[in-house]
Design an enzyme around this catalytic site. Sequence first.
Site, PDB file in Angstrom:
ATOM      1  N   MET A 180      -0.271   1.434   5.260  1.00  0.00           N
ATOM      2  CA  MET A 180      -1.004   1.680   6.499  1.00  0.00           C
ATOM      3  C   MET A 180      -2.191   0.720   6.600  1.00  0.00           C
ATOM      4  SD  MET A 180      -3.018   5.266   5.805  1.00  0.00           S
ATOM      5  CE  MET A 180      -4.178   5.472   4.467  1.00  0.00           C
TER       6      MET A 180
ATOM      7  N   ASP B 110      -4.706  -4.543   6.074  1.00  0.00           N
ATOM      8  CA  ASP B 110      -5.116  -5.385   4.955  1.00  0.00           C
ATOM      9  C   ASP B 110      -4.012  -6.388   4.615  1.00  0.00           C
ATOM     10  OD1 ASP B 110      -6.803  -6.298   2.927  1.00  0.00           O
ATOM     11  OD2 ASP B 110      -5.909  -4.957   1.448  1.00  0.00           O
TER      12      ASP B 110
ATOM     13  N   HIS C 105      -2.579  -1.084  -3.288  1.00  0.00           N
ATOM     14  CA  HIS C 105      -3.656  -0.114  -3.127  1.00  0.00           C
ATOM     15  C   HIS C 105      -3.335   1.147  -3.924  1.00  0.00           C
ATOM     16  CE1 HIS C 105      -4.393  -2.035   1.095  1.00  0.00           C
ATOM     17  NE2 HIS C 105      -4.916  -2.745   0.115  1.00  0.00           N
TER      18      HIS C 105
ATOM     19  N   SER D   4       0.851  -1.192   0.000  1.00  0.00           N
ATOM     20  CA  SER D   4       0.000   0.000   0.000  1.00  0.00           C
ATOM     21  C   SER D   4       0.885   1.240   0.000  1.00  0.00           C
ATOM     22  CB  SER D   4      -0.957  -0.031   1.199  1.00  0.00           C
ATOM     23  OG  SER D   4      -1.889   1.028   1.140  1.00  0.00           O
ATOM     24  N   THR D   5       0.754   2.102   0.988  1.00  0.00           N
ATOM     25  CA  THR D   5       1.507   3.355   1.021  1.00  0.00           C
ATOM     26  C   THR D   5       3.010   3.097   0.956  1.00  0.00           C
ATOM     27  OG1 THR D   5      -0.235   4.216   2.477  1.00  0.00           O
ATOM     28  CG2 THR D   5       1.765   5.531   2.246  1.00  0.00           C
TER      29      THR D   5
END
Length: 352
Positions: A286, A289, A192, A166-167
């Site tokens: 973050m 997930d 993401h 993600s991030t």
Amino acid sequence: MTPVRVLVVDDSATMRSLIIESLRQDPGVEVVGQAGDPLEARDTIKLLNPDVITLDVEMPKMNGLDFLEKIMRLRPTPVIMVSNQTSLGTSTAIRALEIGAVDCVAKPSPQDRHTFDELAAKVKAAAHAHVHRYSRGIEPMKDFKATGPVANAFKSNGKLIAIGSSTGGVEALIKIISQFPADCPPTVITQHMPRLFTKSLAARMDRICAPQVSEAAEGAPLVPGHVYIAPAGDTHLEVGRSGKSLKCHLRLGDAVNGHRPSVDVLFASVAKYVGPDAIGVILTGMGRDGAASLLAMREAGARTLGQDEATCVVYGMPKVAFEIGAVQKQVSLDKMGREILDATKMSLEGVS
């Protein structure tokens, strides 16, 4: 708790107003200033020293990429890129994430008017991100795919690699996949991102990495030498079976853990259909997930790896996965590519 102090940089007064209005809905965020171009922003940054900057990709006087490079070289600060939902806008945003931007959001469009709904959460996460000083890398040669340094060093042994991020994940993914040989094990990725951005990510990685990289398509066979990225939008990427062969399945469904596609959905399918013949990897991001289903992968016999805290932009997803026992080994980003390939138990002869 002290609010996160944000500077909004965009050449459009209307867009600045939309961003500021969105951020002011969250009491944990304070907009301390705004600027209409990079030259104005440069002076404002020196004056206000913001915690986070939102930065337009395309601006007059100096484009967003050039300005981002200067920020990350001279005054590393968490930056969230704000991009048009166009091919040029999304591809430029991907390059910005490589340079060191923490995250990106899409500007609202008639088809998607809610793209700023997660902006405040992204800003607050960015405030705690580990940003590094940028040093210009060397762009791979155009013929890299044809002359990959380890093109003949590996033989497929039926393993499948599943990665969730993600991030901060774009930079991490490019670093890892660029170490893979042209005939790497089939690799599935859920990253993401906003809608449409995964297509640009796949195109960028396909240009600079030895394997073939593309967005996953319904029914596409999972074969060696290919990397499949879950398309952002309305579906989740899952791994399915057709006889003895593995394939991509794009399933319509609600968001899981606030995401669609979701890492947990991908990992759960890998645990079910691949079991011990898989390697699961959870990278920077973050939230949580992917953690629960990475544990399911480990319990099914898969090898599981998590990015370590020191090299994560945001140590969220890997932290949760480690704390619940889903991660067998934590690995730094610099060593992750090699660790993944080691886990496939293929010959490493000739790899430098």
